[in-house]
Motif scaffolding. Structure first.
Motif, PDB file in Angstrom:
ATOM      1  N   ARG A   8       0.841  -1.109   0.211  1.00 17.05           N
ATOM      2  CA  ARG A   8       0.078   0.117  -0.204  1.00 17.05           C
ATOM      3  C   ARG A   8       1.022   1.219   0.030  1.00 17.05           C
ATOM      4  O   ARG A   8       0.498   2.183  -0.737  1.00 17.05           O
ATOM      5  CB  ARG A   8      -0.780  -0.012   1.341  1.00 17.05           C
ATOM      6  CG  ARG A   8      -1.863   1.063   1.245  1.00 17.05           C
ATOM      7  CD  ARG A   8      -2.649   1.405   0.558  1.00 17.05           C
ATOM      8  NE  ARG A   8      -3.869   0.510   0.387  1.00 17.05           N
ATOM      9  CZ  ARG A   8      -4.782   0.492   1.179  1.00 17.05           C
ATOM     10  NH1 ARG A   8      -5.150   1.824   1.674  1.00 17.05           N
ATOM     11  NH2 ARG A   8      -5.787  -0.631   1.215  1.00 17.05           N
ATOM     12  N   ALA A   9       1.762   1.118   0.725  1.00 13.38           N
ATOM     13  CA  ALA A   9       2.867   2.398   0.929  1.00 13.38           C
ATOM     14  C   ALA A   9       3.914   2.532  -0.403  1.00 13.38           C
ATOM     15  O   ALA A   9       4.506   3.747  -0.645  1.00 13.38           O
ATOM     16  CB  ALA A   9       3.751   2.257   2.126  1.00 13.38           C
ATOM     17  N   GLY A  10       3.970   1.664  -1.073  1.00 14.22           N
ATOM     18  CA  GLY A  10       4.746   1.495  -2.397  1.00 14.22           C
ATOM     19  C   GLY A  10       6.276   1.643  -1.924  1.00 14.22           C
ATOM     20  O   GLY A  10       7.119   1.934  -2.601  1.00 14.22           O
ATOM     21  N   VAL A  11       6.758   0.789  -0.708  1.00 14.14           N
ATOM     22  CA  VAL A  11       7.978   0.548  -0.418  1.00 14.14           C
ATOM     23  C   VAL A  11       8.382  -0.901  -0.216  1.00 14.14           C
ATOM     24  O   VAL A  11       7.323  -1.785  -0.293  1.00 14.14           O
ATOM     25  CB  VAL A  11       8.385   1.208   0.930  1.00 14.14           C
ATOM     26  CG1 VAL A  11       7.931   2.627   0.751  1.00 14.14           C
ATOM     27  CG2 VAL A  11       7.366   0.648   2.065  1.00 14.14           C
ATOM     28  N   SER A  12       9.513  -1.167  -0.082  1.00 17.18           N
ATOM     29  CA  SER A  12      10.080  -2.556   0.364  1.00 17.18           C
ATOM     30  C   SER A  12       9.341  -2.920   1.667  1.00 17.18           C
ATOM     31  O   SER A  12       9.044  -2.193   2.652  1.00 17.18           O
ATOM     32  CB  SER A  12      11.498  -3.021   0.063  1.00 17.18           C
ATOM     33  OG  SER A  12      12.134  -2.201   1.370  1.00 17.18           O
ATOM     34  N   ARG A  13       9.265  -4.375   1.816  1.00 16.92           N
ATOM     35  CA  ARG A  13       8.711  -4.843   3.084  1.00 16.92           C
ATOM     36  C   ARG A  13       9.737  -4.390   4.262  1.00 16.92           C
ATOM     37  O   ARG A  13       9.730  -4.297   5.428  1.00 16.92           O
ATOM     38  CB  ARG A  13       8.836  -6.413   3.193  1.00 16.92           C
ATOM     39  CG  ARG A  13       8.328  -7.031   4.376  1.00 16.92           C
ATOM     40  CD  ARG A  13       8.357  -8.556   4.095  1.00 16.92           C
ATOM     41  NE  ARG A  13       7.558  -9.252   5.162  1.00 16.92           N
ATOM     42  CZ  ARG A  13       7.857  -9.363   6.516  1.00 16.92           C
ATOM     43  NH1 ARG A  13       9.057  -9.185   6.664  1.00 16.92           N
ATOM     44  NH2 ARG A  13       7.353  -9.964   7.065  1.00 16.92           N
ATOM     45  N   ALA A  14      11.193  -4.558   3.865  1.00 13.32           N
ATOM     46  CA  ALA A  14      12.281  -3.962   4.873  1.00 13.32           C
ATOM     47  C   ALA A  14      12.134  -2.656   5.314  1.00 13.32           C
ATOM     48  O   ALA A  14      12.052  -2.249   6.374  1.00 13.32           O
ATOM     49  CB  ALA A  14      13.665  -4.334   4.577  1.00 13.32           C
ATOM     50  N   ALA A  15      11.598  -1.689   4.309  1.00 17.10           N
ATOM     51  CA  ALA A  15      11.371  -0.493   4.594  1.00 17.10           C
ATOM     52  C   ALA A  15      10.443  -0.147   5.579  1.00 17.10           C
ATOM     53  O   ALA A  15      10.365   0.658   6.700  1.00 17.10           O
ATOM     54  CB  ALA A  15      11.484   0.599   3.423  1.00 17.10           C
ATOM     55  N   ALA A  16       8.955  -0.862   5.232  1.00 16.62           N
ATOM     56  CA  ALA A  16       8.074  -0.654   6.032  1.00 16.62           C
ATOM     57  C   ALA A  16       8.470  -1.257   7.423  1.00 16.62           C
ATOM     58  O   ALA A  16       7.891  -0.841   8.583  1.00 16.62           O
ATOM     59  CB  ALA A  16       6.967  -1.475   5.406  1.00 16.62           C
ATOM     60  N   SER A  17       9.135  -2.363   7.416  1.00 20.26           N
ATOM     61  CA  SER A  17       9.429  -2.682   8.783  1.00 20.26           C
ATOM     62  C   SER A  17      10.347  -1.921   9.758  1.00 20.26           C
ATOM     63  O   SER A  17       9.974  -1.658  10.778  1.00 20.26           O
ATOM     64  CB  SER A  17      10.469  -4.201   8.950  1.00 20.26           C
ATOM     65  OG  SER A  17      10.704  -4.537   9.900  1.00 20.26           O
TER      66      SER A  17
END
Length: 337
Positions: free
Chosen positions: A17-26
């Motif tokens: 949804r944010a358009g970022v990588s999983r690592a960035a979201a974490s």
């Protein structure tokens, strides 16, 4: 009823949804630094829109970080950190870590005691990650790296195996550049001074050098080991002159060895470059101020440290950074114009 049984959104859905990588979201959710303001805002908005509830276990793991990373060097050289190469690597590492909240610990792990200290540090998780430098042959530090759960980034490839994360200069390509330059300048009796035979960097530079000579229809006029020191380079040049007094060029696989070689050549009345052309490898500060200034293969030493630290920080934060080979290039000066 329907609300309580509704499936909870996942971290992957927040990232999408944010358009970022999983690592960035974490990183955003766990309040870890090194995330741009734009990504942080996008993730926070996605969390609100989806009603995401963070996993408390994952957050607890993130909070147990020590805030420390280690640069461990396996070397038996007594003046290691006076060596311009390692000094530049350390500056590169520090320059990247200055952008983070991580502290750097330098560990000279050349003795049994030093290796045991590193083993305890890794097993007790008193660091968030490790950078390893100057591994030789069957170095036990390599085995320690395989056993730890902590992220480990290698500065330079080890002799055996290919680690998951590493940063290495193009040593083989640099050796080719040196030989091609000397052949292109009309030199035909070209010798080489190598580093330690149990260091991958030394092996790769010699391999590239030999490949280029073979393509030119030549063989080395002589090969001697200088062990990456000025005194070693000087002694190796003495042996080469005794065996091949008519040699007209030499490639030394480090600037230090090249400076030692030029000292031996002067002692024997050989002019550089008129009688013997000399090419080094590193392009550290001493190359510009040698007499004559040294033609050398430039490797981005400070960038090596910077990229090691960047890769380690990414791995610590849950990403999977790609291995990196840094380009080398020839810098032509008066020792082999």
């Amino acid at each position: 009823m329907e609300t309580s049984s509704r499936r909870q959104p996942t971290l992957d859905e927040v990232a999408a949804r944010a358009g970022v990588s999983r690592a960035a979201a974490s990183r955003v959710i766990n309040n870890v630094p090194h995330v741009s303001a734009a990504k942080r805002a996008a993730v926070e908005e996605a969390v609100r829109e989806l009603g995401y509830v963070p996993n408390n276990t994952a957050r607890a793991l993130a909070s147990r970080r020590t805030g420390t990373v280690v640069l461990a060097v396996s070397s038996d050289e007594p003046g290691l950190f006076a060596d311009p190469f390692f000094a530049e690597v350390t500056v590169g590492v520090s320059s990247f870590l200055e952008q983070t909240d991580l502290e750097l610990v330098l560990l000279l792990a050349n003795t049994a005691r030093g290796k045991e200290r590193l083993r305890r540090l890794l097993s007790s998780h008193r660091a968030d990650g490790v950078m390893l430098m100057a591994l030789r042959g069957d170095d036990p530090l390599g085995r320690l790296a395989e056993q730890t759960e902590l992220p480990v980034v290698f500065g330079g490839l080890p002799m055996a195996g290919t680690p998951r994360w590493y940063v290495d200069p193009d040593n083989r390509g640099g050796g080719r550049l040196a030989a091609e330059h000397l052949v292109g300048r009309g030199r035909r009796r070209i010798a080489m001074i190598t580093g330690q035979p149990d260091l991958q960097a030394a092996v790769a530079r010699a391999q590239g050098f030999r490949e280029a000579l073979t393509l030119a229809g030549l063989s080395p006029a002589g090969v001697e080991a200088g062990h990456f020191t000025q005194t070693g380079g000087e002694a190796a040049m003495e042996r080469l002159l005794a065996e091949q007094p008519d040699l007209d060029a030499v490639f030394a696989a480090s600037d230090g060895m090249a400076l030692g070689a030029m000292r031996a050549l002067r002692r024997h009345g050989r002019r550089v470059p008129e009688d013997v052309a000399v090419v080094g490898f590193d392009d550290l500060a001493g190359a510009l101020y040698s007499d004559p200034p040294l033609t050398t293969v430039h490797q981005p030493v400070r960038a090596l440290g910077h990229e090691m630290a960047r890769s380690l920080v990414a791995a610590v934060e849950g990403e999977d950074p790609n291995p990196l080979i840094l380009p080398t290039r020839l810098v032509v000066r008066e020792s082999a114009p």
